[in-house]
Structure formats: structure tokens, C-alpha cells
Scaffold this motif. Structure first.
Motif, PDB file in Angstrom:
ATOM      1  N   ILE A 178      50.660  14.032  38.351  1.00 56.52           N
ATOM      2  CA  ILE A 178      50.350  14.034  36.919  1.00 56.52           C
ATOM      3  C   ILE A 178      51.644  13.991  36.098  1.00 56.52           C
ATOM      4  N   LEU A 185      44.672  29.488  50.794  1.00 55.24           N
ATOM      5  CA  LEU A 185      45.506  29.571  49.587  1.00 55.24           C
ATOM      6  C   LEU A 185      46.758  28.707  49.726  1.00 55.24           C
ATOM      7  N   ALA A 215      47.900  21.524  45.201  1.00 57.65           N
ATOM      8  CA  ALA A 215      48.158  21.564  43.758  1.00 57.65           C
ATOM      9  C   ALA A 215      49.529  20.965  43.437  1.00 57.65           C
ATOM     10  N   ILE A 264      49.840  18.031  40.804  1.00 61.26           N
ATOM     11  CA  ILE A 264      50.576  18.257  39.564  1.00 61.26           C
ATOM     12  C   ILE A 264      51.799  17.341  39.498  1.00 61.26           C
ATOM     13  N   TYR A 318      53.263  32.465  43.897  1.00 62.25           N
ATOM     14  CA  TYR A 318      51.850  32.661  44.245  1.00 62.25           C
ATOM     15  C   TYR A 318      51.696  32.931  45.744  1.00 62.25           C
ATOM     16  N   TRP A 359      32.484  43.762  50.224  1.00 69.15           N
ATOM     17  CA  TRP A 359      33.546  42.818  49.863  1.00 69.15           C
ATOM     18  C   TRP A 359      34.859  43.172  50.563  1.00 69.15           C
ATOM     19  N   ILE A 368      48.455  40.514  48.083  1.00 71.43           N
ATOM     20  CA  ILE A 368      47.055  40.823  47.779  1.00 71.43           C
ATOM     21  C   ILE A 368      46.275  41.065  49.068  1.00 71.43           C
ATOM     22  N   PHE A 423      44.569  24.329  38.447  1.00 66.55           N
ATOM     23  CA  PHE A 423      45.963  24.747  38.668  1.00 66.55           C
ATOM     24  C   PHE A 423      46.385  25.780  37.626  1.00 66.55           C
ATOM     25  N   SER A 464      39.615  42.586  42.649  1.00 68.02           N
ATOM     26  CA  SER A 464      38.389  42.823  43.413  1.00 68.02           C
ATOM     27  C   SER A 464      38.674  43.592  44.699  1.00 68.02           C
ATOM     28  N   LEU A 472      41.107  38.053  42.442  1.00 64.42           N
ATOM     29  CA  LEU A 472      41.054  38.432  43.868  1.00 64.42           C
ATOM     30  C   LEU A 472      41.751  39.777  44.071  1.00 64.42           C
ATOM     31  N   TYR A 473      42.912  39.939  43.422  1.00 60.84           N
ATOM     32  CA  TYR A 473      43.666  41.195  43.505  1.00 60.84           C
ATOM     33  C   TYR A 473      42.814  42.362  43.008  1.00 60.84           C
ATOM     34  N   TYR A 484      31.340  46.590  46.448  1.00 62.45           N
ATOM     35  CA  TYR A 484      32.767  46.763  46.764  1.00 62.45           C
ATOM     36  C   TYR A 484      32.983  46.986  48.261  1.00 62.45           C
ATOM     37  N   LEU A 489      45.073  29.276  38.254  1.00 62.71           N
ATOM     38  CA  LEU A 489      45.446  29.977  39.500  1.00 62.71           C
ATOM     39  C   LEU A 489      45.865  31.431  39.275  1.00 62.71           C
ATOM     40  N   PRO A 490      46.709  31.739  38.267  1.00 67.44           N
ATOM     41  CA  PRO A 490      47.068  33.157  38.095  1.00 67.44           C
ATOM     42  C   PRO A 490      45.849  34.029  37.788  1.00 67.44           C
ATOM     43  N   TRP A 501      52.637  36.502  46.271  1.00 68.80           N
ATOM     44  CA  TRP A 501      51.579  37.325  45.685  1.00 68.80           C
ATOM     45  C   TRP A 501      50.334  37.339  46.589  1.00 68.80           C
ATOM     46  N   LEU A 531      43.898  34.431  41.103  1.00 68.14           N
ATOM     47  CA  LEU A 531      44.590  35.353  42.018  1.00 68.14           C
ATOM     48  C   LEU A 531      44.483  36.782  41.514  1.00 68.14           C
ATOM     49  N   TRP A 532      44.586  36.960  40.192  1.00 65.17           N
ATOM     50  CA  TRP A 532      44.449  38.297  39.626  1.00 65.17           C
ATOM     51  C   TRP A 532      43.048  38.846  39.877  1.00 65.17           C
ATOM     52  N   PHE A 550      47.876  25.668  47.276  1.00 64.65           N
ATOM     53  CA  PHE A 550      49.148  25.555  46.566  1.00 64.65           C
ATOM     54  C   PHE A 550      49.844  24.226  46.878  1.00 64.65           C
ATOM     55  N   PHE A 585      35.720  23.454  39.592  1.00 67.18           N
ATOM     56  CA  PHE A 585      35.831  23.518  41.049  1.00 67.18           C
ATOM     57  C   PHE A 585      34.827  22.580  41.708  1.00 67.18           C
ATOM     58  N   LEU A 630      43.888  19.846  37.040  1.00 63.76           N
ATOM     59  CA  LEU A 630      44.899  20.485  36.190  1.00 63.76           C
ATOM     60  C   LEU A 630      44.391  21.835  35.675  1.00 63.76           C
TER      61      LEU A 630
END
Lengths: 133, 115
Positions: free
Chosen positions: B79, B65, B72, B76, B104, B48, B111, A43, A56, A53-54, B45, A46-47, B107, A50-51, B69, A86, A40
């Protein structure tokens, strides 16, 4: 644990006693609830992940800013918590995959593998966390 | 044997299986990427972004990814089914989680291919 719960739920005449503070969870049950909690937590993160990763990848400016933010003690605390979540989810998940293949499903083995999951994920958190910080 | 009132109708096995298949894919991706990064003398950088400029890495990262998802979603959903009793709240949470995860996905593509 799940089959145990199902038996309890199907036998409706059994008295319910769900005083959580009085139930002493066995180690495999403890690993199970931690698997859920860490899942949980991951989960909900996650934002953020992801942010990260974005940031970087986007540009050298966003990359540098991300590293600056990650240098704050509070950021490091969050990162270590995420790392543990994790790693625990990872190790406990592999244990469940093994159990699905009927490996290590005796009570003694299940107890010892639970101990291993908790120990290895904590050790890896310390090692990787120390290496990253 | 099966109590249909408790388990619902036959989506359980499929999701149980998907939960495990996505887990195995994520484990393999994690080990490969972590192994690669640990072997690098230094990650800056340039190193990477060079890694993520490869189409193979982008593709398998997106696969990872997408697996995350879907994995997840099943977790979820379980749960929510366990702890949220009112049907309306449960439905609302399910819809919110699905929409969030779909966003996501979009997104993630932005990305990886928009860098």
C-alpha cells in the motif's frame, strides 16, 4: 486488474484519465479495493485487538472490565466493523487463493465469486455479530 | 518481460508466496478456534483462560500472530509503495511499520506466556 494496470502503465502514450468519480469499478475491482481497505483497517486495529487479548487473559478484573467496555453501543459498532473487515478480508482472500490456483478465473465466474464474497461476508457479519451482541 | 524499474529485484515472488502461506495458516487457525468456541456451551473467564493455558494453543496462537504480522507487513508495504511517492516518507513509514510489528511480536509473547 493488476495486469491491466501494468499494461496501462507500460504503454506511456495512452492518455491518463484517473477521474476517480468517473471510473465505474467492476464488481471484482470493488472486492479488490475493499480487500485493501479492510486489510489496512485490520492493521490499524492490531493494538486494540492485542490489548483485548491481553485484557481477556490477564485477570478476572481486566476480563470483566473488557466485557463492560464491550457493552457500550459505540464498542459494539467498532466490533461489528472489525468483524466485517475480518470476514471480508477472509472471504476475498480465499477467493484470491482460488484464483492463484486458476480456479474460477473466467470473467463470468470471477464476477459471480465477487458477488458471493460480498454476500457471504455480510451475512456472516450479521449472524456472528447478532450472536455476539 | 519484467520491468525492473517497476518491480525491484527478485523479492516479489518470495513475498507473494509468504503472503499466501501465512494466509493459509491463519485460515486454518481461525476455523479451528472458531469451531471450538462455537461448540462450547458457554465461554466464561475460566473456560477462556483454560484454553490459553495449554502450551499447544499458546504456540499456535503465537504462530497465528506471527503470520498476521508478516502478512500485514507485506500488505502495508504494498500500500505504501502504491500511494506514497516521496522516498524519504516511504522509508520512514516502512521503518515505523517494521518497528511497530516487532514490538507487537514481543507484546504477543508477553500476553501469551505472562498471563
Amino acid at each position: 486488474m493488476q495486469s491491466f494496470l501494468r499494461v496501462v502503465m507500460m504503454n506511456k502514450k495512452r492518455p491518463k484519465h484517473l477521474a476517480l468519480h468517473k471510473i465505474k469499478l467492476p464488481l471484482p475491482g470493488f472486492v479488490s479495493i475493499l480487500h485493501r481497505v479492510s486489510g489496512l483497517f485490520l492493521f490499524l486495529s492490531l493494538p486494540l485487538l492485542l490489548w483485548m487479548l491481553y485484557s481477556s487473559l490477564r485477570s478476572i478484573q481486566t476480563y470483566t472490565r473488557l466485557l463492560d467496555i464491550l457493552h457500550y453501543p459505540l464498542s459494539k459498532l467498532v466490533m461489528v466493523a472489525l468483524l466485517w473487515a475480518f470476514l471480508h478480508h477472509f472471504c476475498a482472500g480465499i477467493r484470491y487463493l482460488a484464483l492463484d490456483l486458476h480456479m474460477g478465473s473466467s470473467l463470468a465466474q470471477a464476477r459471480s465469486s465477487s458477488r458471493w464474497v460480498i454476500g457471504v461476508s455480510l451475512l456472516l457479519t450479521v449472524l456472528l455479530g447478532g450472536w455476539l451482541c | 518481460m519484467l520491468n525492473r524499474i517497476v518491480t525491484g529485484a527478485h523479492y516479489g515472488l518470495r513475498d507473494w508466496l509468504i503472503q499466501r502461506i501465512t494466509a493459509v495458516i491463519m485460515v486454518i487457525y481461525t476455523l479451528v478456534i472458531t469451531g471450538y468456541l462455537l461448540l462450547q456451551p458457554a465461554i466464561d473467564y475460566n473456560a477462556w483462560t483454560l484454553l490459553f493455558s495449554s502450551n499447544v494453543v499458546r504456540t499456535f496462537t503465537l504462530l497465528f500472530l506471527l503470520c498476521t504480522f508478516y502478512h500485514a507487513w507485506i500488505g502495508i508495504r504494498d500500500i505504501v509503495m502504491d500511494y506514497v511517492k516521496p522516498a524519504a516518507v516511504r522509508l520512514l513509514l516502512h521503518v515505523l511499520v517494521i518497528i511497530t510489528l516487532l514490538l507487537y511480536v514481543i507484546w504477543s509473547v508477553q500476553i501469551l506466556w505472562g498471563m
